[in-house]
Design an enzyme around this catalytic site. Structure first.
Site, PDB file in Angstrom:
ATOM      1  N   HIS A  19     -44.848  29.962  33.695  1.00 31.60           N
ATOM      2  CA  HIS A  19     -44.017  30.259  34.367  1.00 31.60           C
ATOM      3  C   HIS A  19     -42.658  31.047  33.567  1.00 31.60           C
ATOM      4  O   HIS A  19     -41.974  31.845  34.905  1.00 31.60           O
ATOM      5  CB  HIS A  19     -43.641  29.585  35.741  1.00 31.60           C
ATOM      6  CG  HIS A  19     -42.966  28.658  34.968  1.00 31.60           C
ATOM      7  ND1 HIS A  19     -43.673  27.377  34.221  1.00 31.60           N
ATOM      8  CD2 HIS A  19     -41.173  28.003  34.687  1.00 31.60           C
ATOM      9  CE1 HIS A  19     -41.796  26.515  33.219  1.00 31.60           C
ATOM     10  NE2 HIS A  19     -41.181  27.047  34.023  1.00 31.60           N
TER      11      HIS A  19
HETATM   12  C1  UD1 Z   1     -36.300  28.820  36.804  1.00 32.65           C
HETATM   13  C2  UD1 Z   1     -35.435  28.347  35.351  1.00 32.65           C
HETATM   14  C3  UD1 Z   1     -36.828  27.979  34.409  1.00 32.65           C
HETATM   15  C4  UD1 Z   1     -37.590  26.747  35.260  1.00 32.65           C
HETATM   16  C5  UD1 Z   1     -38.101  27.157  36.536  1.00 32.65           C
HETATM   17  C6  UD1 Z   1     -38.513  25.554  36.658  1.00 32.65           C
HETATM   18  C7  UD1 Z   1     -33.459  29.733  35.265  1.00 32.65           C
HETATM   19  C8  UD1 Z   1     -33.128  31.411  34.749  1.00 32.65           C
HETATM   20  N1  UD1 Z   1     -34.899  29.757  35.351  1.00 32.65           N
HETATM   21  O1  UD1 Z   1     -37.665  29.803  36.489  1.00 32.65           O
HETATM   22  O2  UD1 Z   1     -36.001  27.884  33.706  1.00 32.65           O
HETATM   23  O3  UD1 Z   1     -38.293  26.306  34.007  1.00 32.65           O
HETATM   24  O4  UD1 Z   1     -36.933  27.482  37.454  1.00 32.65           O
HETATM   25  O5  UD1 Z   1     -39.724  25.963  37.472  1.00 32.65           O
HETATM   26  O6  UD1 Z   1     -32.668  29.301  35.893  1.00 32.65           O
HETATM   27  N2  UD1 Z   1     -39.980  32.510  43.883  1.00 32.65           N
HETATM   28  C9  UD1 Z   1     -40.454  32.251  45.160  1.00 32.65           C
HETATM   29  N3  UD1 Z   1     -39.463  31.324  45.769  1.00 32.65           N
HETATM   30  C10 UD1 Z   1     -38.933  30.244  45.015  1.00 32.65           C
HETATM   31  C11 UD1 Z   1     -39.033  30.286  44.430  1.00 32.65           C
HETATM   32  C12 UD1 Z   1     -38.859  31.644  43.328  1.00 32.65           C
HETATM   33  O7  UD1 Z   1     -40.729  33.154  45.518  1.00 32.65           O
HETATM   34  O8  UD1 Z   1     -39.210  29.347  45.819  1.00 32.65           O
HETATM   35  C13 UD1 Z   1     -39.780  33.958  43.478  1.00 32.65           C
HETATM   36  C14 UD1 Z   1     -38.855  34.610  43.119  1.00 32.65           C
HETATM   37  O9  UD1 Z   1     -39.619  35.662  43.267  1.00 32.65           O
HETATM   38  C15 UD1 Z   1     -37.720  34.762  42.184  1.00 32.65           C
HETATM   39  C16 UD1 Z   1     -39.005  34.560  41.111  1.00 32.65           C
HETATM   40  O10 UD1 Z   1     -39.304  33.739  41.434  1.00 32.65           O
HETATM   41  O11 UD1 Z   1     -37.482  35.486  41.719  1.00 32.65           O
HETATM   42  C17 UD1 Z   1     -38.428  34.238  39.611  1.00 32.65           C
HETATM   43  O12 UD1 Z   1     -37.191  31.866  40.548  1.00 32.65           O
HETATM   44  P1  UD1 Z   1     -35.767  31.954  39.339  1.00 32.65           P
HETATM   45  O13 UD1 Z   1     -35.447  30.714  40.506  1.00 32.65           O
HETATM   46  O14 UD1 Z   1     -34.698  32.762  39.398  1.00 32.65           O
HETATM   47  O15 UD1 Z   1     -36.750  31.646  38.038  1.00 32.65           O
HETATM   48  P2  UD1 Z   1     -38.134  30.526  37.489  1.00 32.65           P
HETATM   49  O16 UD1 Z   1     -38.533  31.558  36.956  1.00 32.65           O
HETATM   50  O17 UD1 Z   1     -38.526  29.897  39.107  1.00 32.65           O
HETATM   51  N1  UDP Z   2     -44.625  20.844  38.802  1.00 36.36           N
HETATM   52  C1  UDP Z   2     -44.964  19.657  40.623  1.00 36.36           C
HETATM   53  N2  UDP Z   2     -45.662  21.276  40.857  1.00 36.36           N
HETATM   54  C2  UDP Z   2     -46.793  22.292  40.109  1.00 36.36           C
HETATM   55  C3  UDP Z   2     -45.766  22.712  39.058  1.00 36.36           C
HETATM   56  C4  UDP Z   2     -45.269  21.620  38.164  1.00 36.36           C
HETATM   57  O1  UDP Z   2     -45.105  18.830  40.548  1.00 36.36           O
HETATM   58  O2  UDP Z   2     -47.392  23.161  40.473  1.00 36.36           O
HETATM   59  C5  UDP Z   2     -43.475  19.947  38.253  1.00 36.36           C
HETATM   60  C6  UDP Z   2     -44.151  18.829  36.782  1.00 36.36           C
HETATM   61  O3  UDP Z   2     -45.199  17.659  36.998  1.00 36.36           O
HETATM   62  C7  UDP Z   2     -42.857  18.566  35.946  1.00 36.36           C
HETATM   63  C8  UDP Z   2     -42.363  19.825  36.745  1.00 36.36           C
HETATM   64  O4  UDP Z   2     -43.011  20.166  37.922  1.00 36.36           O
HETATM   65  O5  UDP Z   2     -42.675  17.565  36.689  1.00 36.36           O
HETATM   66  C9  UDP Z   2     -41.898  21.286  36.009  1.00 36.36           C
HETATM   67  O6  UDP Z   2     -41.011  22.103  36.290  1.00 36.36           O
HETATM   68  P1  UDP Z   2     -41.683  23.799  36.010  1.00 36.36           P
HETATM   69  O7  UDP Z   2     -42.822  23.785  34.748  1.00 36.36           O
HETATM   70  O8  UDP Z   2     -41.441  24.335  36.715  1.00 36.36           O
HETATM   71  O9  UDP Z   2     -40.319  23.982  35.123  1.00 36.36           O
HETATM   72  P2  UDP Z   2     -39.872  24.026  33.899  1.00 36.36           P
HETATM   73  O10 UDP Z   2     -40.056  22.230  33.112  1.00 36.36           O
HETATM   74  O11 UDP Z   2     -40.494  24.257  32.351  1.00 36.36           O
HETATM   75  O12 UDP Z   2     -38.290  23.931  33.472  1.00 36.36           O
END
Ligand code: UD1
Ligand code: UDP
Length: 365
Positions: free
Chosen positions: A208
């Site tokens: 991601h």
């Molecule tokens: C964010 C965090 C990242 C973290 C991740 C955990 C920042 C800069 N990044 O990244 O550090 O590791 O969360 O998962 O804060 N979207 C949906 N539904 C949702 C959420 C997101 O469709 O419920 C899609 C949207 O298109 C959105 C994209 O995912 O634009 C990215 O979401 P965003 O929260 O901006 O960043 P993450 O990649 O999730």
């Molecule tokens: N996780 C989850 N379901 C999923 C993918 C991840 O519950 O489908 C959990 C995972 O076990 C961990 C956390 O989400 O505890 C990690 O989140 P993510 O990878 O989105 O973000 P990051 O840790 O890189 O910020």
């Protein structure tokens, strides 16, 4: 009078981290927690499922910010968090990790002179192209209480001339979570049966990170490598919505039969998928560590990691997605991983207890 703690969460891993801290806060009659969800993550499977499963109190406020460009999303959060903090007047703001929700909380609170406790302080990738690196640095420099999960994190903070009396080596709340919910997951989750996965005979993958999803080349390399290796061993991949959107954008939609792409799963199911995997391939910060907690070898599809002790110990290998064959070969090598020394880098499983104790000692009169 109770000490009022306002907690900011917004993204999936923050719900998991906050769950164990919130449970501890409840044990103190003199502490009152108000949970503010920024709405950064909003799909049921990215947000609500964690509140349901992990028994976190449902947020007192949801700011419903949603998705957006870096500055746009952070700016909207900043404005709403500031208004809410002016109204709530908490004694302390608690923030987690390194997301845009963390950054907005830190900025709003610092300008209102509300002390901040930053949980998971001191992590550094030394790569300022990552939005998370900027978020971490700013959050750490705004905070009064820096709750560092590892000695490396403590050292990073000292190297940035942060005063030692603000730094606390508490251990990692994700380790607390892994222990607590690990047991629950064993009794509650049936996902491995449902998906017909054979124990120790599949790869669990997650992708991601912005540098992988928004870079067409990296995204293509990673998914092509997964398709190729899946002819040798099944690959199961709970797909982050960001990655789903980008795979659609580049027109990649045929993954064959052995790369099983599923919707994001809840935490209890995720733990089972992790515990029973032969190998985990990920660009997630949290998943890298969970691999180690459950003694599963891991490859990190990145150019660096904040969790350097995992790489130094040999349990995690950095595999930048530079070409398909390289990634496939590295995965093949890691499938032959031989178990090695195991050290407890992340505390004793009571980081949340330590954190809340530090807060209560400082605030409860
Ligand atoms: C964010 C965090 C990242 C973290 C991740 C955990 C920042 C800069 N990044 O990244 O550090 O590791 O969360 O998962 O804060 N979207 C949906 N539904 C949702 C959420 C997101 O469709 O419920 C899609 C949207 O298109 C959105 C994209 O995912 O634009 C990215 O979401 P965003 O929260 O901006 O960043 P993450 O990649 O999730
Ligand atoms: N996780 C989850 N379901 C999923 C993918 C991840 O519950 O489908 C959990 C995972 O076990 C961990 C956390 O989400 O505890 C990690 O989140 P993510 O990878 O989105 O973000 P990051 O840790 O890189 O910020």
């Amino acid at each position: 009078m109770s000490t009022v703690i306002a907690t900011i969460v917004g993204a999936r891993p923050q719900f998991i981290k906050a769950s164990v801290v919130s449970k501890k806060i409840k044990e103190y009659a003199d502490l009152k927690e108000i949970i503010i969800h920024t709405g950064q993550h909003y799909d049921y499977g990215m947000s609500e499922v964690f509140f349901d499963e992990l028994e976190i109190p449902h947020p007192d406020y949801n700011l419903n910010i949603g998705s957006g460009k870096q500055g746009e999303q952070t700016g909207k959060m900043l404005e709403k968090i500031e208004s809410l903090l002016l109204e709530l007047k908490p004694d302390l703001l608690v923030i987690y990790g390194d997301t845009n929700s963390t950054l907005a909380g830190a900025l709003a609170s610092a300008k209102l002179h509300i002390p901040i406790a930053h949980i998971e302080a001191g992590l550094r990738s030394f790569n300022k192209k990552m939005p998370e690196e900027i978020n971490r640095i700013v959050a750490d420099h705004c905070a009064e209480f820096l709750m560092a999960p590892t000695q490396t994190a403590v050292n990073n903070l000292k190297n940035e001339a942060i005063s030692e009396n603000k730094i606390f080596l508490t251990g990692d709340v994700m380790y607390d979570s892994a222990l607590f919910f690990g047991k629950l997951s064993d009794t509650k989750s049936t996902i491995c049966n449902t998906l017909n996965l054979e124990n120790n005979n599949y790869i669990l993958a997650t992708v991601h990170r912005q540098e992988n999803t928004d870079d067409n080349e990296n995204l293509r390399i990673i998914f092509s490598a997964f398709i190729e290796i899946s002819s040798q061993i099944p690959v199961i991949l709970p797909l982050h919505p960001r990655t789903k959107k980008n795979l659609q954008r580049i027109g990649m939609n045929d993954f064959g039969n052995n790369l099983k792409i599923i919707d994001p799963v809840g935490y209890l199911d995720m733990i089972q998928l992790e515990k029973n995997a032969k190998l985990i391939a990920t660009d997630s910060g949290g998943v890298q560590k969970e691999a180690y907690f459950y003694k599963v070898p891991c490859i990190s599809l990145r150019t660096e990691t904040e969790w350097v002790e995992l790489v130094e110990s040999g349990w995690n290998k950095i595999v930048p997605p530079k070409d398909i064959n390289f990634v496939v070969e590295e995965i093949r090598k890691s499938l032959n991983f031989v178990q090695r020394d195991y050290q407890y880098f992340y505390g004793k499983g009571d980081a949340a207890g330590e954190i809340v104790e530090i807060i209560s000692n400082r605030f409860i009169k």
